[in-house]
Scaffold this motif. Structure first.
Motif, PDB file in Angstrom:
ATOM      1  N   VAL A   1      36.377 -16.334  79.436  1.00 13.88           N
ATOM      2  CA  VAL A   1      36.843 -15.979  80.780  1.00 13.88           C
ATOM      3  C   VAL A   1      35.696 -16.088  81.776  1.00 13.88           C
ATOM      4  O   VAL A   1      35.870 -16.584  82.900  1.00 13.88           O
ATOM      5  N   GLN A   2      34.516 -15.626  81.349  1.00 13.18           N
ATOM      6  CA  GLN A   2      33.346 -15.765  82.219  1.00 13.18           C
ATOM      7  C   GLN A   2      33.064 -17.231  82.517  1.00 13.18           C
ATOM      8  O   GLN A   2      32.740 -17.600  83.648  1.00 13.18           O
TER       9      GLN A   2
ATOM     10  N   GLU B   1      35.782 -18.178  84.922  1.00 11.60           N
ATOM     11  CA  GLU B   1      35.643 -17.541  86.229  1.00 11.60           C
ATOM     12  C   GLU B   1      34.279 -17.787  86.852  1.00 11.60           C
ATOM     13  O   GLU B   1      34.154 -17.772  88.075  1.00 11.60           O
TER      14      GLU B   1
ATOM     15  N   ARG C   1      31.176 -22.836  86.248  1.00 18.25           N
ATOM     16  CA  ARG C   1      32.416 -22.602  85.511  1.00 18.25           C
ATOM     17  C   ARG C   1      32.625 -23.721  84.511  1.00 18.25           C
ATOM     18  O   ARG C   1      32.425 -24.888  84.832  1.00 18.25           O
TER      19      ARG C   1
ATOM     20  N   SER D   1      44.998 -20.780  82.131  1.00 18.40           N
ATOM     21  CA  SER D   1      44.085 -20.856  83.279  1.00 18.40           C
ATOM     22  C   SER D   1      43.077 -21.976  83.105  1.00 18.40           C
ATOM     23  O   SER D   1      42.801 -22.732  84.047  1.00 18.40           O
TER      24      SER D   1
ATOM     25  N   ARG E   1      42.696 -25.206  85.457  1.00 22.30           N
ATOM     26  CA  ARG E   1      41.442 -25.490  86.162  1.00 22.30           C
ATOM     27  C   ARG E   1      40.908 -26.881  85.808  1.00 22.30           C
ATOM     28  O   ARG E   1      40.353 -27.577  86.664  1.00 22.30           O
TER      29      ARG E   1
END
Length: 990
Positions: A498-499, A502, A522, A592, A596
């Motif tokens: 997730v890091q 994000e 990212r 996600s 992305r």
């Protein structure tokens, strides 16, 4: 004939002869039949009065005897009253009475007969009591044969009264047969006694040495002997009960005399007195022998069992299971013999497995011994089996299990051990439930055995359960620990992913201690690989967590009730919930990441398209459109890298943006140079028109336009801005601005003063100066209120001069000249005040000699107006122009930069040197500008972060980032970065 019938029998003799009545009376008297003698004499006197003297002499003798009789009778009554327990004396007195009068009257005869009966009964009962006491003493001395003989000696008591009743043969025969049977069985008992004693002693000896073979032989022999003894005793008891039964029918046969004391005493001698707790009578003596022997062999067996139990418990406590089991086997065997002995001789005796039957069939004494040894038997049987389970437990725990598989094997073994103990414990509980624990018949020793065995069994059962529970705990903890660790690992993977999706802060300047200089990159594409792998692992972990939950939920109740096992189950359920949540989160993160990745690809394609469009616009000389498309392409590439970091693409994008930006800047720079020149000329014109605010606005536009392709300041802009700024400063000190805090107050004073001044002028026109003086004085006061706060206020200064011109109208010219000189005299002390005063005076009289020149001198001194250009400056400017031309002709980049520097100095010396301006602009257009067209995308990210921090008020952090960016030489040529640095410096006051 009737008279003969009325005479007593002794007056009639054989063959009808008549005996002499007096002589007959004497005979009757000698026989003790006094009453009959009296009646006869009375009848003789009545019939033959002549014989009255003879009769009287005999009556006198009779009266003497009757007197003695009455005396003895009185003595009997007195003795009975005083000494009722002295039965022997009572009977002696009665014998004396009967000797005196063997045939008293019926009333006396009844009284004496009753007295004799009571006395004889009391006497016989006292003998019976003595027999019972004597027999009891003999029994205490274990002299059973003599005791029985003593009981038999009382069988004749009250026999005469029994026989005198005249019972039917059915009753008397039953009693006589019972007496004979008792005597016969007593003989049989006496003959068996020695054998029983010998067998009993043999049993005690073999028990003492724990000779199980000898015990069995002795028990079998005693079983036979005790069977005979039970039969004998039963016969005696039956005989006693027969007599008791016959005694019960006496009231029906003799309702006036319902008690037969012969049968009462027989029953007592055979069965004992019912109110006595100790064994009595012949049957009691027989029973007492059995109980005495029982009281010797049963405690002996119990003592030996206790010795063995103590030894077994020692082995038990030392976990020497084989030895403990052997001792329990000994105890079980010994107790089995004890149970057998407790029912020896009983018909169809209940064995150790027939506790229900024993509880129903055995009498209290037999049951007490049976329960004593039965408790020992069951306890040793149960505990012996328990040692097997405990041995299984120790074997299972012997090797330390440190893996889940090994622990599961151990857990199965412990479960088997627990099942064994649980079954034995249930069996023991079932047995104990049948025991009459609260009844007097339950022996204290048996109660101790039950209690101690229950404690051992419960402790061992609890120990096995603890071991089993500990194993399940360990399995649960290990498995939960593994699952939890793997969950944390996957959660960490998820968090890192997730890091990476994000944004991961990466230090760009190798300053690990600085938390504000990092770049945020990212990596959704890289995160997607980790997330997909984690999703598979999470599904596996969920299955394993569900399996662990099912395992713990299926555990036995006592295991599930364990706090730590229950906690593990709760923790695992929570872990499963977290795994489910993590699964959903990972699925969301995968979506996600995929979105992305797709977005980054779209942005890259869009950026490429914008670059191509910018190149087309630039080729068509549409610089503004090219600039717009270039900015969009640059922003789109930046957004693509913001979504998906790609080092290779970052390098490619930076190169494309910089290359296109350089071309764009070269094309744009010519327009910027021309535009800046136009703006400088317009600002100069506005300055000369004293429209300072508009001039400042135009200069700001020129400065911003210049900064688009240049990082160094434009000297012409800065030179003119100095004059405009000074003029604006002066103007701000002369005028009120509506945004000032004191504006409402000061403007009100000015309005009041202006109104009073206007009204004063009207008064002067219509009346006189004297009438207007109050108004003018008040106006002057309000103006002083303004100048006290704003001494350079232009409106106040002018209105004060107008008031002075009215008040001092006759001498105003002199006063005006004096004011001019006073102001000029203060030019060194306070040039600003001097300039304001002179400008106000100029507004009153613009033509006053030298006034304008003086104002210009002060404006030059205050930086509001430039110095007049001298010929030397013009010559030097032209000289610099020529040097610049020579350098520019050389064509080198360094020479061109040097030429530009010379031209900037030439224009500063002589702003009217248009040739220098033209050449300067030409060279500037040729260089394409000094500014860097763009930062690298990484530096751009930091630059934008610094801007955000500055806006948010984190000025120091923004300043640190800007200073680090400025360490790069290329970044020092990027105008937006330099502008931000200046804004930050202004905020920090540096």
């Amino acid at each position: 004939m009737l008279a003969l019938l009325l005479l007593p029998s002794h007056v009639v003799v054989a063959a009808g002869q008549r005996e002499d009545p007096v002589q007959a009376a004497r005979v009757l008297m000698a026989e003790g039949r006094v009453n009959e003698a009296i009646v006869l004499l009375q009848d003789t006197v009545r019939r033959n009065p002549d014989r009255i003297e003879e009769a009287e002499r005999l009556l006198s003798e009779i009266r003497a005897v009757r007197g003695r009789y009455n005396d003895v009778l009185d003595r009997l009554l007195a003795h009975l009253a005083a000494n009722p327990e002295d039965i022997v004396t009572t009977l002696s007195i009665i014998d004396e009475l009967e000797a005196l009068d063997q045939h008293p009257n019926e009333r006396i005869a009844q009284q004496v007969g009753l007295a004799r009966f009571v006395a004889q009964l009391a006497y016989d009962r006292s003998i019976a009591d003595a027999i019972m006491r004597d027999a009891a003493e003999l029994l205490d001395q274990e002299r059973y044969v003599e005791a029985i003989d003593r009981y038999l000696s009382g069988f004749t008591l009250q026999r005469e009264q029994f026989e005198s009743r005249g019972y039917p043969a059915l009753i008397s025969g039953a009693v006589d047969r019972s007496i004979a049977l008792v005597r016969s069985e007593a003989t049989a008992f006496q003959q068996q006694l020695d054998q029983r004693e010998r067998a009993h002693q043999e049993l005690l000896q073999v028990v003492d040495v724990l000779d199980f073979g000898g015990i069995e032989v002795a028990v079998n022999r005693l079983d036979i002997l005790k069977g005979d003894a039970r039969r004998i005793e039963a016969q005696v008891v039956a005989a006693g009960e027969t007599i008791s039964g016959q005694r019960a029918v006496v009231p029906a046969v003799f309702p006036d005399d319902p008690v037969d004391w012969h049968m009462v005493l027989l029953e007592q001698f055979i069965l004992g007195r019912p109110q006595q707790e100790e064994h009595e009578g012949v049957a009691g003596a027989m029973r007492l022998l059995s109980e005495r022997q029982q009281q010797e062999w049963s405690p002996a067996v119990d003592r030996k069992r206790r010795e063995l139990m103590l030894l077994a418990e020692t082995h038990y406590g030392e976990r020497r299971w084989t030895e403990a089991r052997e001792r329990y086997n000994d105890i079980r065997e010994l107790s089995r013999f004890g149970v057998s002995m407790s029912v020896a001789g009983v018909a169809d005796p209940p064995d150790v497995a027939e506790l229900d039957s024993a509880l129903e069939r055995l009498d209290a004494a037999e049951l007490e011994v049976y329960l004593l040894h039965h408790a020992g038997y069951r306890a040793s049987q149960i505990l012996g089996a328990v040692t097997v389970g405990l041995e299984m437990m120790d074997a299972a725990l012997e090797d330390a299990a440190d893996t889940v598989d090994a622990l599961r094997v151990q857990r199965v073994a412990l479960a088997d051990a627990e099942t064994l103990l649980d079954e034995r414990r249930a069996g023991w509980a079932a047995t104990v439930a049948l025991y009459p624990l609260d009844a007097p018949v339950f022996p204290e020793s048996a109660a101790d055995t039950v209690e101690r065995s229950g404690e051992l069994l419960n402790a061992s059962h609890a120990e096995v359960r603890r071991a089993e529970t500990d194993t399940v705990r360990t399995i649960g903890n290990l498995r939960y620990g593994q699952l939890s660790a793997e969950y944390l690992s996957n959660d960490e993977t998820y968090q890192l992913a997730v890091q990476r999706i994000e944004g991961v802060e990466v230090d760009a300047l190798d300053d690990a201690d600085d938390e504000e200089g990092g770049l945020v990159f990212r990596y959704p594409r890289e995160a997607l690989d980790d997330l997909q792998a984690a999703a598979e692992e999470i599904d596996t972990l969920r299955s394993e967590a569900e399996a662990l939950i099912s395992l713990l939920e299926a555990e036995r109740d006592y295991v599930r009730r364990d706090q730590r096992v229950a906690q593990t189950l709760t923790d695992t359920r929570e872990l499963l919930s977290r795994l489910n949540g993590l699964r959903d989160n990972v699925a969301t993160a995968i979506g996600s990441a995929q979105q992305r990745i797709a977005t980054a690809a779209e942005l890259r394609a869009r950026g490429d398209q914008l670059v191509a469009q910018a190149q087309q616009a630039l080729a068509g000389l549409d610089v503004n459109r090219a600039r717009e498309l270039w900015e969009q392409a640059r922003e789109t590439y930046f957004e693509a890298l913001e979504v998906q970091e790609d080092e290779d693409f970052r390098r490619q994008a930076d190169a494309r943006i910089v290359a296109l930006g350089v071309r764009l800047q070269e094309a744009e720079n010519e327009l910027i140079v021309q535009r800046v020149r136009e703006l400088i000329d317009r600002a100069d014109a506005l300055y000369r028109q004293e429209d300072y605010r508009s001039a400042s606005s135009v200069l700001n536009e020129a400065r911003e336009t210049w900064a688009r392709t240049n990082v160094d300041q434009n000297p012409e802009i800065e030179r003119l801005d100095r004059f405009v700024t000074a003029a604006l400063t002066m103007e701000s000190r002369r005028t009120l601005v509506a945004t000032e805090p004191l504006y409402p107050v000061l403007s009100n004073y000015l309005n009041l003063a202006q109104n009073d001044y206007d009204r004063a002028r009207d008064v002067i026109r219509t009346s006189s100066l004297a009438a207007a003086e109050p108004l003018l004085a008040r106006a002057e006061q309000n103006l002083q209120n303004v100048t006290a706060v704003r001494p350079y206020n232009w409106e106040a200064r002018l209105l004060q001069l107008e008031i002075l011109r009215i008040v001092e109208a006759d001498d105003f010219a002199a006063r005006f000249a004096s004011r001019v000189e006073e102001a000029w005299a203060r030019r060194n002390e306070d040039p600003t005040e001097a300039l304001v005063d002179l400008q106000a005076l100029r507004a009153i009289d613009p033509r006053y000699p030298n006034l304008q020149s003086r104002i210009e001198q002060l404006e030059i001194g205050l930086g509001i107006r430039p110095d007049p250009i001298t010929q030397a400056q013009i010559a030097r400017s032209n000289q610099l122009l020529q040097q610049a031309r020579n350098l520019a002709a050389a064509g080198g980049a360094a020479q061109v930069r040097a030429a530009i520097s010379l031209l900037e100095e030439a224009v500063t010396l002589n702003p009217g040197n248009n040739q220098a301006k033209v050449l300067l602009d030409t060279l500037r257009i040729g260089t394409g500008g000094q500014a860097a067209v763009a930062l690298s995308s990484a530096d751009e990210q930091q630059f934008r972060r610094a801007e955000t921090l500055f806006v948010e008020g984190n000025v120091a952090q923004a300043f640190a980032i800007v200073e680090r960016l400025l360490q790069d030489e290329n970044n020092r040529l990027y105008p937006p970065l330099l502008s931000l640095r200046q804004r930050i410096a202004n905020r920090l006051g540096i």
